[in-house]
Design a protein around this motif. Structure first.
Motif, mmCIF file in Angstrom:
data_model
loop_
_atom_site.group_PDB
_atom_site.id
_atom_site.type_symbol
_atom_site.label_atom_id
_atom_site.label_comp_id
_atom_site.label_asym_id
_atom_site.label_seq_id
_atom_site.Cartn_x
_atom_site.Cartn_y
_atom_site.Cartn_z
ATOM 1 N N TRP A 66 -29.949 9.461 5.356
ATOM 2 C CA TRP A 66 -28.724 10.154 5.721
ATOM 3 C C TRP A 66 -28.147 9.560 7.007
ATOM 4 O O TRP A 66 -26.961 9.278 7.093
ATOM 5 C CB TRP A 66 -28.952 11.660 5.919
ATOM 6 C CG TRP A 66 -27.660 12.407 6.110
ATOM 7 C CD1 TRP A 66 -26.842 12.908 5.143
ATOM 8 C CD2 TRP A 66 -27.001 12.673 7.366
ATOM 9 N NE1 TRP A 66 -25.726 13.485 5.704
ATOM 10 C CE2 TRP A 66 -25.792 13.359 7.066
ATOM 11 C CE3 TRP A 66 -27.311 12.406 8.691
ATOM 12 C CZ2 TRP A 66 -24.908 13.775 8.049
ATOM 13 C CZ3 TRP A 66 -26.415 12.815 9.682
ATOM 14 C CH2 TRP A 66 -25.229 13.497 9.362
ATOM 15 N N ALA A 99 -31.122 16.234 2.662
ATOM 16 C CA ALA A 99 -29.841 16.716 3.173
ATOM 17 C C ALA A 99 -29.004 17.403 2.110
ATOM 18 O O ALA A 99 -27.935 17.936 2.410
ATOM 19 C CB ALA A 99 -29.048 15.542 3.764
ATOM 20 N N SER A 100 -29.450 17.385 0.848
ATOM 21 C CA SER A 100 -28.683 17.951 -0.249
ATOM 22 C C SER A 100 -29.591 18.778 -1.155
ATOM 23 O O SER A 100 -30.764 18.455 -1.338
ATOM 24 C CB SER A 100 -28.035 16.829 -1.074
ATOM 25 O OG SER A 100 -27.451 17.328 -2.263
ATOM 26 N N SER A 101 -29.040 19.834 -1.719
ATOM 27 C CA SER A 101 -29.795 20.651 -2.681
ATOM 28 C C SER A 101 -29.633 20.144 -4.108
ATOM 29 O O SER A 101 -30.288 20.650 -5.028
ATOM 30 C CB SER A 101 -29.327 22.111 -2.608
ATOM 31 O OG SER A 101 -27.939 22.205 -2.906
ATOM 32 N N THR A 102 -28.791 19.138 -4.317
ATOM 33 C CA THR A 102 -28.522 18.652 -5.668
ATOM 34 C C THR A 102 -28.773 17.154 -5.840
ATOM 35 O O THR A 102 -28.755 16.648 -6.959
ATOM 36 C CB THR A 102 -27.063 18.946 -6.066
ATOM 37 O OG1 THR A 102 -26.178 18.294 -5.135
ATOM 38 C CG2 THR A 102 -26.793 20.445 -6.067
ATOM 39 N N GLU A 103 -28.988 16.423 -4.734
ATOM 40 C CA GLU A 103 -29.186 14.979 -4.795
ATOM 41 C C GLU A 103 -30.400 14.588 -3.964
ATOM 42 O O GLU A 103 -30.950 15.399 -3.218
ATOM 43 C CB GLU A 103 -27.943 14.256 -4.261
ATOM 44 C CG GLU A 103 -26.679 14.536 -5.041
ATOM 45 C CD GLU A 103 -25.457 13.873 -4.415
ATOM 46 O OE1 GLU A 103 -24.522 13.547 -5.156
ATOM 47 O OE2 GLU A 103 -25.455 13.687 -3.181
ATOM 48 N N LYS A 105 -30.389 12.553 -1.464
ATOM 49 C CA LYS A 105 -29.954 12.099 -0.154
ATOM 50 C C LYS A 105 -30.840 12.665 0.959
ATOM 51 O O LYS A 105 -31.027 13.858 1.087
ATOM 52 C CB LYS A 105 -28.504 12.510 0.090
ATOM 53 C CG LYS A 105 -27.948 12.143 1.460
ATOM 54 C CD LYS A 105 -27.909 10.647 1.671
ATOM 55 C CE LYS A 105 -26.935 9.942 0.785
ATOM 56 N NZ LYS A 105 -26.885 8.489 1.046
ATOM 57 N N HIS A 416 -22.976 18.852 6.161
ATOM 58 C CA HIS A 416 -22.044 19.296 5.123
ATOM 59 C C HIS A 416 -20.617 19.448 5.655
ATOM 60 O O HIS A 416 -19.746 19.947 4.951
ATOM 61 C CB HIS A 416 -22.519 20.619 4.528
ATOM 62 C CG HIS A 416 -23.946 20.576 4.052
ATOM 63 N ND1 HIS A 416 -24.325 19.884 2.917
ATOM 64 C CD2 HIS A 416 -25.088 21.095 4.582
ATOM 65 C CE1 HIS A 416 -25.644 19.994 2.760
ATOM 66 N NE2 HIS A 416 -26.120 20.708 3.746
#
Length: 456
Positions: A66, A99-103, A105, A416
């Motif tokens: 990130w 850093a992401s809940s869906t990726e 990253k 974000h």
């Protein structure tokens, strides 16, 4: 530069699974076998990386997808591995947390994929039997390109417990159980806030790491681990061009038990541009090194050494004179705290600090900030023109209270884009805030800093 013969990433199913314990023990055990170990840490953490240095005997490097451009990570990894037999990378949080809940990253999984490292998954196996197979299967199959080469079970109760776990994994056709570490209070490392006590404050760190190395050598099949982490891929990775710019500038670098949070890649970026980093100690030195073009005062825990820092009034005077000369100063986090007029401790005691900034610092009873940070400079300064963007992180329990009318240094937000806030102080040519930048996020900012050193 070639790949090390072996490389692996130690990941956990979640925070607290025991990956730091296993990482330190494995690094030290491999070193005791005569192997040259290059340590890495996923994410922005400085403290685990400091302990890595004791275990491996080499400076640990942070790999963070990130803060750093992902495309730069393979070359950063490969260059750091020069001369190493084995690369050992400690993950952050759980394997897929970032850093992401869906990726992916910012996750350990992304770093493992970018560097072609297989994963050794650490599982806290307390009160667990066949369910370990269900848990491990989820991690193994969640990301199809990721290779989990083995499992290490932590906090295992007995040999019988270990046999059950091994059989459950084998019957399900999952990666092998490489070892089981028992529950033992001797493995516990002193903790503070959200992590370990820093190695600079832990007088027993060497003994604890030796204990861990002995335990891991006994409990883990290291030969099998080395075999399954043997580097077989032939993909050539990009190599970072190493500058041979001659030394032309001298920057004072605060380095002692109170100030030691630096990304080694940031320091390398300065060295590659002809900057000699001359270390000094705000704790112990009465004067700054001679003929300096600028100062860099990094993070740490100055509150733990507040009495010593406060009593070194000769250094306070030297820092104020340097700031008044107009030469550039960059201070982050602990350095920001130290440049204030005073530091108020949790017991209400207020101690004088360097007095460079028109501000005071107060320790709070709860964490003020933790997380990734995007920063944008609010006016021209050492990092270039107004609007210069950097990525990094913040972690602090104190609060700096500037006098009215002080000029803020950065506008910041979280990963974000939330939490728009102006922070830090730009006072003359002194730039200070809690923000820890990683200069790989904007190499042009380092060029600008070097230009600022040349012009003052």
């Amino acid at each position: 530069m070639g790949q090390p013969r072996h490389s692996f990433c130690i990941a956990g199913t979640q925070s607290g699974s025991g990956k730091t314990t296993l990482t330190l023990g494995l690094m030290a055990a491999l070193r005791q076998r005569g192997l040259t170990v290059q340590p890495f840490k996923c994410g922005p953490d400085y403290i685990d990386a400091g302990h890595h240095r004791h275990a491996a005997g080499r400076i640990s490097r942070n790999l963070d997808s990130w803060m750093m451009p992902p495309a730069s990570i393979p070359a950063t990894f490969q260059n750091a591995c020069a001369g190493a037999d084995v690369a050992v990378c400690e993950g952050v949080m759980g394997l897929f947390d970032g850093a992401s809940s869906t990726e992916l990253k910012g996750s350990t999984a992304e770093i493992a994929l970018l560097t072609d490292m297989p994963v050794v998954l650490v599982v806290d196996a307390r009160a667990m039997a066949r369910s370990i197979a269900a848990l491990v299967a989820g991690y193994v199959h969640f990301e199809k390109d990721l290779r989990v080469c083995g499992i290490i079970a932590n906090r295992v109760g007995s040999e019988g417990h270990a046999r059950i776990l091994r059989e459950a994994l084998a019957a399900a056709g999952l990666p092998p159980l490489l070892g089981c570490l028992p529950r033992d209070e001797a493995f516990h490392m002193p903790e503070r806030h959200l992590g370990l006590v820093a190695d600079t404050e832990d007088a027993g760190v060497a003994d604890r790491i030796e204990t861990l190395a002995t335990a891991v050598e006994s409990a883990v099949d290291i030969d099998q681990l080395l075999e399954c982490s043997r580097n077989l891929n032939t993909k050539k990775q990009a190599e970072v061009a190493r500058s041979t710019v001659p030394v032309k500038l001298r920057m004072g670098l605060a380095r002692d038990a109170a100030f030691y949070f630096y990304y080694e890649d940031n320091l390398d970026a300065l060295r590659a541009r002809g900057v000699e980093l001359v270390e000094f100690s705000p704790l112990n030195d009465a004067a700054l090194p001679e003929d300096l073009d600028g100062l860099y005062i990094g993070g740490g825990f100055p509150e733990q050494f507040s009495a010593e820092l406060s009593s070194n009034i000769a250094m306070h005077a030297a820092l104020r004179a340097f700031a008044e000369s107009g030469r550039p100063i960059f201070a982050e986090c602990g350095g920001y705290m130290y440049l204030c007029r005073s530091l108020e401790l949790p017991d209400g005691n207020r101690l004088p600090m360097a007095g460079v900034l028109a501000a005071d610092c107060v320790m709070r009873d709860k964490r003020q900030r933790l997380g990734y940070t995007k920063a944008r400079s609010l006016q021209a300064g050492i990092f270039g023109s107004a609007g210069t963007n950097l990525r990094g992180h913040e972690f602090h329990w104190s609060e700096v209270v500037p006098d009215p009318g002080q000029t803020a240094l950065f506008e910041v937000s979280d990963a974000h884009g939330r939490r728009q806030e102006q922070v830090g102080i730009q006072q003359g040519n002194t730039h200070a805030s809690y923000f820890h930048p990683h200069f790989a996020s904007n190499p042009a900012a380092v060029d600008a800093w070097v230009t600022a050193l040349e012009s003052d």
